[in-house]
Design an enzyme around this catalytic site. Sequence first.
Site, short mmCIF file in Angstrom:
data_model
loop_
_atom_site.label_atom_id
_atom_site.label_comp_id
_atom_site.label_asym_id
_atom_site.label_seq_id
_atom_site.Cartn_x
_atom_site.Cartn_y
_atom_site.Cartn_z
N GLU A 156 48.76 -29.62 -75.48
CA GLU A 156 49.00 -30.07 -76.89
C GLU A 156 50.35 -29.58 -77.91
O GLU A 156 50.26 -28.97 -78.76
CB GLU A 156 47.92 -29.50 -77.70
CG GLU A 156 46.57 -30.06 -77.20
CD GLU A 156 45.38 -29.67 -77.79
OE1 GLU A 156 45.43 -29.02 -78.66
OE2 GLU A 156 44.39 -29.86 -77.31
N ASP A 200 47.90 -33.53 -73.45
CA ASP A 200 47.93 -33.61 -74.95
C ASP A 200 46.64 -34.49 -75.16
O ASP A 200 46.21 -35.41 -74.08
CB ASP A 200 48.96 -34.23 -75.54
CG ASP A 200 49.46 -33.20 -76.83
OD1 ASP A 200 50.48 -32.96 -77.20
OD2 ASP A 200 48.30 -33.16 -77.52
N GLU A 263 40.07 -34.74 -69.92
CA GLU A 263 38.91 -34.20 -70.65
C GLU A 263 38.21 -35.46 -71.33
O GLU A 263 37.60 -35.32 -72.35
CB GLU A 263 39.63 -33.31 -71.79
CG GLU A 263 40.65 -32.28 -71.42
CD GLU A 263 41.05 -31.37 -72.41
OE1 GLU A 263 40.47 -31.60 -73.66
OE2 GLU A 263 42.18 -30.53 -72.33
O1 G3I Z 1 30.31 -18.17 -74.85
C1 G3I Z 1 31.08 -17.15 -75.90
C2 G3I Z 1 30.19 -16.06 -76.55
O2 G3I Z 1 29.57 -15.44 -75.53
C3 G3I Z 1 30.75 -15.37 -77.50
O3 G3I Z 1 29.68 -14.53 -78.12
C4 G3I Z 1 31.29 -16.16 -78.52
C5 G3I Z 1 32.45 -15.23 -79.43
O4 G3I Z 1 33.49 -16.18 -79.79
O5 G3I Z 1 32.49 -17.05 -77.76
C6 G3I Z 1 31.69 -18.01 -76.71
O6 G3I Z 1 32.94 -18.64 -76.07
C7 G3I Z 1 33.13 -19.73 -76.80
C8 G3I Z 1 33.30 -20.85 -75.75
O7 G3I Z 1 33.92 -22.10 -76.30
C9 G3I Z 1 32.32 -21.20 -75.18
O8 G3I Z 1 31.10 -21.72 -76.20
C10 G3I Z 1 34.69 -19.38 -77.28
O9 G3I Z 1 34.45 -18.42 -78.42
C11 G3I Z 1 35.03 -20.69 -77.83
O10 G3I Z 1 36.61 -20.65 -78.30
C12 G3I Z 1 35.20 -21.71 -76.83
O11 G3I Z 1 35.73 -23.02 -77.20
C13 G3I Z 1 36.37 -23.85 -76.40
C14 G3I Z 1 37.62 -24.52 -77.05
O12 G3I Z 1 38.37 -25.48 -76.19
C15 G3I Z 1 38.48 -23.42 -77.47
O13 G3I Z 1 39.04 -22.74 -76.10
C16 G3I Z 1 35.40 -25.34 -75.92
O14 G3I Z 1 34.21 -24.65 -75.16
C17 G3I Z 1 36.24 -26.08 -75.35
O15 G3I Z 1 35.35 -27.22 -75.22
C18 G3I Z 1 37.62 -26.60 -76.09
O16 G3I Z 1 38.05 -27.66 -75.08
C19 G3I Z 1 39.32 -28.04 -75.70
C20 G3I Z 1 40.42 -28.01 -74.58
O17 G3I Z 1 40.69 -26.77 -74.16
C21 G3I Z 1 41.81 -28.78 -75.13
N1 G3I Z 1 41.50 -30.05 -75.58
C22 G3I Z 1 40.39 -29.97 -76.66
C23 G3I Z 1 39.21 -29.59 -76.10
C24 G3I Z 1 37.97 -29.50 -77.23
O18 G3I Z 1 38.23 -28.83 -78.22
#
Ligand code: G3I
Length: 348
Positions: A156, A200, A263
């Site tokens: 991105e 992106d 994605e």
């Molecule tokens: O599972 C942990 C939990 O144990 C913990 O207590 C908590 C504390 O913050 O975090 C949890 O993990 C989270 C994880 O998702 C699983 O649920 C992370 O905080 C959270 O940041 C993470 O979010 C991911 C996000 O990107 C940021 O990395 C999403 O799963 C993921 O689907 C999303 O994917 C993005 C791509 O990387 C880029 N394109 C957009 C896409 C959707 O936003």
Amino acid sequence: MTIARRSLILSGLALAACGKQARGQPAGAAAQPLKSLAPFPIGCAVKSDLLADPAYAALLARHFSQLTGEWEMKMEYILRDDGSFRFEAPDRLAGFARANGMRLFGHTLIWYAQERPAFARIDGAGQGFADAYRNYILAVAGRYPGQAVGWDVVNEPVAENGEGLRACLWSKNLGEVGYVVRAFEHAREADPQAVLFLNDYNLEHNSRKRSTFLRLAEQVLKAGAPLGGLGTQSHLTVDTEPGAVTAAVRELAGLGLPIHVSELDVQLKPGVLPDREARLRRQARLYGEAAEALMGLPARQRFALTVWGLRDRDHWLRRGGKPEGPTLFDDAGGAKPAFAALAEVFKR
Ligand code: G3I
């Protein structure tokens, strides 16, 4: 036959196919494996904690030939605040991929959205920042040599509105294009084989953003950096225009590099259409269009099609409590019309 008409027929067939499938047994577990039908690798985004669910693990291994870490191969998981690294979860993902004959795809090394404290503390440190940047990329991109088939090296980079590139901690310290070029050079130094991607989103919905993305790719190539592929995330909704995905994939492929639909998901947006069957048909049509768009490319440019989440219940949007269903499989692991639409396209 136009894209719209063909897709309409396709989504109707898909809906009928799902209706016929046996009740009881989650259709996904019984359906013919997508990976055996697809003429290119078919991937899924995975969170390592879900691998402990036998039904999840079996459905994933049955249908997919590639695995992307949904979040645990990112800086937010790997880089602790004290600057140390942790790899337990990404190693679990890599182990599952290896045990199930799946390709491993790394997502993502450098992202504007993940400016961690360990780097924020050295903001402005000049060579110190550059050295830490290189060390991080070497450690992460160098962890799965010979197994990681590719990496989203920079995620991105283009501004939300498509006008220019995002300002971020990385561009502030290493230059607007410099941080991108360095990231690719360090990733190549770490892993001589992996295909290195620029990735992106909204490239289907914003042609200005697509042009800026392509211009950056050209600049990176001109700088001699080992850019090896372009990722279009393809986060769609049921009101995505028919043909938008096809147009985006075609234009991105014009550079001649492999394309990763990286994605793919299609939000049902319950508010858009009252009729759930109509939403599922539109969703099926868009999944089918994405597969057709990739199949329309020369074989050397069909890197993979990756869906962003296995079952509706696993999808990141559901964490916000949204009544969403953007994936190929319902909460019970049953194949949805979108699954049948992909299978139909692959069988042609
Ligand atoms: O599972 C942990 C939990 O144990 C913990 O207590 C908590 C504390 O913050 O975090 C949890 O993990 C989270 C994880 O998702 C699983 O649920 C992370 O905080 C959270 O940041 C993470 O979010 C991911 C996000 O990107 C940021 O990395 C999403 O799963 C993921 O689907 C999303 O994917 C993005 C791509 O990387 C880029 N394109 C957009 C896409 C959707 O936003």
